[in-house]
Write a protein that holds these residues in place. Structure first.
Motif, PDB file in Angstrom:
ATOM      1  N   ASN A   1      12.747 -10.429  -0.080  1.00 48.13           N
ATOM      2  CA  ASN A   1      11.778  -9.334  -0.232  1.00 48.13           C
ATOM      3  C   ASN A   1      11.302  -9.098  -1.659  1.00 48.13           C
TER       4      ASN A   1
ATOM      5  N   PHE B   1       8.218  -9.190  -2.466  1.00 49.98           N
ATOM      6  CA  PHE B   1       6.967  -8.425  -2.421  1.00 49.98           C
ATOM      7  C   PHE B   1       7.205  -6.993  -2.899  1.00 49.98           C
ATOM      8  N   ASP B   2       8.216  -6.362  -2.305  1.00 50.38           N
ATOM      9  CA  ASP B   2       8.468  -4.964  -2.655  1.00 50.38           C
ATOM     10  C   ASP B   2       9.076  -4.841  -4.059  1.00 50.38           C
TER      11      ASP B   2
ATOM     12  N   SER C   1       6.446  -5.247  -6.631  1.00 55.90           N
ATOM     13  CA  SER C   1       5.508  -4.127  -6.595  1.00 55.90           C
ATOM     14  C   SER C   1       6.105  -2.896  -7.278  1.00 55.90           C
TER      15      SER C   1
ATOM     16  N   SER D   1       4.782  -0.452  -1.715  1.00 56.94           N
ATOM     17  CA  SER D   1       4.791  -1.616  -0.838  1.00 56.94           C
ATOM     18  C   SER D   1       6.002  -1.542   0.072  1.00 56.94           C
ATOM     19  N   THR D   2       5.797  -1.841   1.348  1.00 56.28           N
ATOM     20  CA  THR D   2       6.922  -1.877   2.291  1.00 56.28           C
ATOM     21  C   THR D   2       6.799  -3.140   3.134  1.00 56.28           C
ATOM     22  N   THR D   3       7.912  -3.833   3.276  1.00 55.16           N
ATOM     23  CA  THR D   3       7.878  -5.118   3.970  1.00 55.16           C
ATOM     24  C   THR D   3       8.819  -5.085   5.166  1.00 55.16           C
TER      25      THR D   3
ATOM     26  N   ASP E   1      12.746  -4.274   4.797  1.00 58.90           N
ATOM     27  CA  ASP E   1      13.361  -4.826   3.583  1.00 58.90           C
ATOM     28  C   ASP E   1      14.315  -5.979   3.877  1.00 58.90           C
TER      29      ASP E   1
ATOM     30  N   ARG F   1       6.422 -11.659   9.202  1.00 58.02           N
ATOM     31  CA  ARG F   1       6.654 -10.512   8.321  1.00 58.02           C
ATOM     32  C   ARG F   1       5.328  -9.825   8.064  1.00 58.02           C
TER      33      ARG F   1
ATOM     34  N   THR G   1       3.653  -6.990   5.041  1.00 60.95           N
ATOM     35  CA  THR G   1       3.793  -6.130   3.872  1.00 60.95           C
ATOM     36  C   THR G   1       2.641  -5.131   3.897  1.00 60.95           C
TER      37      THR G   1
ATOM     38  N   THR H   1       1.031  -1.723   2.093  1.00 63.93           N
ATOM     39  CA  THR H   1       1.077  -0.848   0.923  1.00 63.93           C
ATOM     40  C   THR H   1       0.382   0.471   1.261  1.00 63.93           C
TER      41      THR H   1
ATOM     42  N   ALA I   1       6.210   1.822   7.658  1.00 55.35           N
ATOM     43  CA  ALA I   1       5.677   1.782   6.298  1.00 55.35           C
ATOM     44  C   ALA I   1       5.417   3.195   5.797  1.00 55.35           C
TER      45      ALA I   1
END
Lengths: 263, 244, 263, 244, 263, 244
Positions: free
Chosen positions: C142, C144-145, C148, C187-189, C200, C212, C214, C216, C246
């Motif tokens: 994760n 991405f989060d 971010s 951001s939430t994945t 997460d 998945r 993501t 935001t 999210a």
């Protein structure tokens, strides 16, 4: 290419016959559609037999080259899209594609087709750049001629925006005009296979040729560029023959181009 | 989304968009299968002013060998804009944007392609954007899926793509270039119509949770419209006598 | 990943349990230290579970992009340092890293977090460029989060120099001020694994997920960007669930960010 | 060809060119074989103000192996300009022009080299332009052919190269830099003197069919002059006692 | 290198003998020809034993580096041409070639040989750039010194054009003048092989050395740059010895350079 | 060395340097071993305002295989500056400077690492400059050597690095960024304290032979100071109970 096919092609040529039934000096059918990409400044799709090419023209202000501030810029490129043939790879162009692009560019450039002296917005500061980008969609040999015809047709039908040089550099004006052109270059490609000279080799012939030559002529019937290729040589007599074929073929092809762009 | 100030009326008082369409109306779509000679499968799509060509090769050997997978085939996708496809001439080198789009398109197609039938091989999908007008990734995907079918690659389902979006606080179908530049949100969607799976989903722009769900719903309707045209294109090639 | 572990993860999920003991929608601990690179204009280190990222901000005058002379420039990048995981290779970024960088960039950009219209030194001539470079030090899923949050925290605590446009271009002035910001994107994945949606995903879950997403959200609780990934799809119902997770998760995470940057 | 306006008189009333030569007179040519210690074969040429070094390695193994050919050896050629060889300092990365010239030079040499005697191997020819003055590709080819012979690579024939061209509506031999810039046409030619084959031919510039044939004829004469100097250079190295 | 030769070299060195008969601290013959590339602004060919290098100088107007607008630009490069040795590959330079170029550059730069403050056409706008490009034609070890001597000789004999800053930027004037120089740097390279220190290692010695050091001295007999290389170390005593050899050798080499450039 | 005109007093009448240090006093040094989870070994160093992270992987397989050595393991080092580590944002592509420093660091570590115990494998050392302040290569080396030990790679000796230099005609220890810019000489040194070998030595700037020998001596003292801190960092990780 398997030896069987290669031998068959060469045997047929001994009898002055070609694998697809054409006469030695005969071109495949040439089909030209112009303005196929309406959002580009000019465009044309050419089918030469089963080879298919689109050329798109982009015209935009540019900085002149440092030593030629009184001339516009013309750049012609060529790219084999990977969907055009199973052997094409993505990535930077290989030497064959670089040669293709440079030969097509030179044929047009050396004919002085586009009068670059008319493409100056402000001397030494800003000129018009003309980009003619060829993309090959389907491959069946002789891309030199197919790309040349596509670029030439696209140039002949392009609409050029106008710019005036203002405070913040070149400023776009209303109106469009044709590109200033002086002649119509015609590229003709001959291959030597088993001692015979054939015009417009298709992909089978391309794979088994000994040598090739691309000769570009202008509207006056003069030669303005040429390029020999391939792993073998030509005699002076063979080259004389190729020169004659080039000049003899180019008249009719030039008429085809003119007809296509006047539609 | 730019969300730029603009004088353009994106949606007039009658619910008509800047190009004359209704909110749930896609642009003109024309798909033709089997347009290339060398490629194993191919398709050409016009989606509004987008003009896109897709070609498929494979299943075929993988070079270098260590890129192949002994358990399954692999799918490789290239989304590529030709130099004259956009307003300012595009540099031929692949941009980061093209690389990302190639990846999301591949992931949108993978669930549909029966790669497990061709271990150690690759299926290559090449998408060439000849003229771009907003929504190229969806249109490219639509052509690519038809080209895969045209190549005879076994598929679990078709993949159909269309964007939804938001302009003037309204959820619309199939965002065009002006709406993408001046509107509020763009949400490209790819959908497997029989398996009812969304395999590509992206969003640029602001919307509420409710609008988000609405957007997906509208997008799926658009994908179903595309699906009918994809089937028609394949039928026209393979059963031309049945088409009138 | 070996099949044994994969099967264990999926089996546990059938019972709504996760391999590290978390609840399905539960995030790992988020630890944020700001100003860890004092010489940068802004910086933050984020630990999300065992994933660790530093974001450093550089702020410097730049030429505006040609079509947006009335806006500053924001560029967010992400790089997996080779010490972060044994499989990371040096060299140009692969497609996964390019996607990571672009998704993190878009989440912040589309939220309009930084008011770029306030970053103009001289219209069409000179603007402020804000570079937020994420470097991943340790990888446990994760990113991405994690990236971010690092970029957002670094932006919120950055100190921007001031420039005035003088004869020789932008001239540095005394004083520093915060970057002009309008909202806090979060951001939430979520991953789909064996039919379950988990928030997460850690690296084990990342390796065996089907798909998945993501998402935001901004401070208003609206969605401003999203990206689906992975070799499988979602149903519309699953996507609705992801949207809810999210929005529900992001409030608490936004508080964590706000607390960290106010320290 | 530039065909630029210029005050330069390229050909005066007595048929004398801008550098004092007659129309059929080549520039001063000096060739020396075997000038490098490590290379298997080498040659240095001064052709007018061109200064060019050629070195040959091989036949030798090919890496990576899949580049080799089980039926024959392969020839690899690199034409390269060093940074200080031209008026404006050249960027070290190979230009598209250098890549094209490397290809046409390779194709000019291939018919002469008995590569079939060395399957799976490569012969590498490196040409370094130390100082450029127009006609570098012909001069590089001349040095490369001597370097191949010096390396003991079996050859069917020598390859000899020289350009013909057109200035002031007259066909001339061996176009120099000024003539290339301001003249009407430049036609580099490579020729196998015993097999009577033209293996490189290019043309930039406008000429009639008749002039084209004349140009080839004049160029072949120039190649024959070069051929004598190539033989002399090899003899000077291998039979120095016979040279006086 | 085969073990037999390596062992022979090391055995000989135990008796303070070298494989080519030289004394431990003895240089090979240095032969220098200047102005070998008349069209360049300066040039020299150096043969150090069987290593052969040409350096060509190009002098042209350039933009100054952003933080040093009151100084001209000096850049020294080095390239192993593929004809110089069978193992040289074409393509981007590897780390050894990069090190070579940077060490040769630093030796000259740190000696302040060229007075860059005299190479300003217009402060902050336009300066003179001096490019010294070394190309290696034949390799027999110790390219550090061979390239350094070639670059130094080429600089000492270069003829610099003159520019005045006019409306359209730098304008070429009549006349040529020497480059402004202050000192003559001399590079000296020592290798440690089997515990012995030898000067000017040839290619056989290069292949079996444990470590090496390149020390550049200026005309005052001071050290101005150095670089240790190789997979082994030196003791402080060995380094003291190397320093002495450098200073003792450089006087005579400097005389050789001076003689060559005065011819 | 810049040797620039500057108003900065690099050494005052009391022998105190611009940052308050004495001539033989190093900057504040803090080393921590074992800071990363995935890496086989790691260390973090703060050396003045330098902040550097080193991570080690290996011994591990080499890809491609032909890069490996059947007789010994190989050491690969990468010195890399992150974009925000320097005053002007650094381009991510490796610079020539970074490539050279990676090489001299590798050669400084090789004598200490028992690579012969792991034929065909590689040990990878990655050094990330998070914040730079003069003397990064020495500080990176110090962290790298601790990270190697933390990874359990057998070593003949520690490698400890520190620069000496010259400002105001005085030999000083541990050149900081201002001294590097405005001073007379900078000499980075790496040293194996038990084997008494100097494994990295570079110099930019002018000094006499006597000063050169003095500089090496001062530098070695600095390396010994660093060595004590390296040992302490490893002890704090592996024998925390003994540290108070």
């Amino acid at each position: 290419m398997d030896d069987l096919k290669r031998n068959r092609i060469i045997e047929l040529l001994q009898e002055e016959k070609r694998i697809d039934g054409r006469a030695l000096k005969e071109y495949r059918s040439i089909s030209i559609d112009v303005n196929v990409i309406p959002k580009a400044n000019g465009s044309a799709r050419v089918r030469l037999g089963d080879s298919e090419v689109i050329c798109g023209i982009k015209i935009q202000p540019d900085r002149p080259f440092s030593d030629v501030g009184e001339k516009g810029i013309f750049i012609c490129t060529a790219e084999l899209l990977p969907l055009s043939h199973p052997t094409v790879e993505t990535g930077p162009p290989n030497e064959s594609v670089i040669e293709l692009a440079r030969v097509v560019d030179r044929g047009i450039r050396e004919s002085h087709m586009i009068d670059l002296s008319q493409l100056v917005i402000k001397k030494d500061e800003s000129v018009v750049g003309v980009f003619a980008d060829n993309v090959v969609l389907d491959y069946d040999g002789n891309l030199f001629d197919a790309c040349s015809y596509a670029a030439t047709s696209a140039i002949l039908t392009a609409k050029m925006p106008r710019w005036e040089y203002g405070e913040a550099g070149p400023e776009l004006q209303d109106g469009l005009e044709p590109l200033p052109t002086t002649t119509i270059p015609v590229s003709t490609t001959m291959a030597k296979i088993g001692g015979q000279i054939v015009a417009d080799p298709n992909s089978d012939e391309w794979d088994c040729m000994d040598a090739r030559i691309t000769i570009t002529t202008n509207s006056d019937g003069d030669i303005c560029a040429l390029q020999k290729g391939g792993r073998s040589g030509f005699t002076a007599d063979e080259l004389a023959t190729c020169g004659e074929i080039a000049i003899n073929s180019s008249g009719k092809i030039r008429e085809t181009l003119q007809a296509a762009v006047s539609k | 989304m730019g969300g730029r100030d603009t004088d353009m009326v994106l949606l007039d008082e009658n619910g008509i968009r800047c190009d004359g369409r209704k909110v749930d109306e896609p642009r003109r779509i024309m798909i033709k299968a089997g347009v290339l000679k060398n490629a194993n499968g191919s398709a050409y799509i016009e989606f509004g002013d987008n003009k896109i060509l897709a070609g498929v090769y494979g299943p075929r050997d993988v070079h270098p060998k260590h890129m192949s997978n002994a358990d399954t085939g692999i799918l490789r996708c290239r989304y590529h804009m030709v130099p004259f496809s956009v307003a300012e001439r595009k540099n031929p080198a692949p941009s980061r944007r093209e690389i990302e789009i190639s990846k999301v398109i591949r992931e949108a197609l993978e669930p549909a392609v029966m790669l497990e039938k061709f271990p150690r091989t690759a299926v290559d999908v090449y998408m060439e954007i000849l003229q771009a007008d907003g929504g190229t990734r969806c249109a490219a995907l639509d052509a690519a899926a038809v080209a895969l079918a045209d190549a005879g690659i076994p598929m679990r389902d078709m993949v159909s793509a269309c964007a939804a979006g938001k302009v003037a606080d309204t959820i619309i179908l199939d965002v065009n270039n002006e709406e993408d530049q001046a509107g509020q949100a763009d949400m490209p969607i790819a959908y497997m119509p029989n398996l009812n799976q969304i395999t590509l989903l992206q969003l640029d722009g602001v919307m509420s949770l409710e609008e988000y769900n609405k957007c997906i719903e509208v997008g799926i309707q658009g994908c179903k419209t595309v699906y009918a045209l994809q089937k028609k294109a394949l039928a026209e090639k393979y059963f031309p006598e049945e088409q009138t």
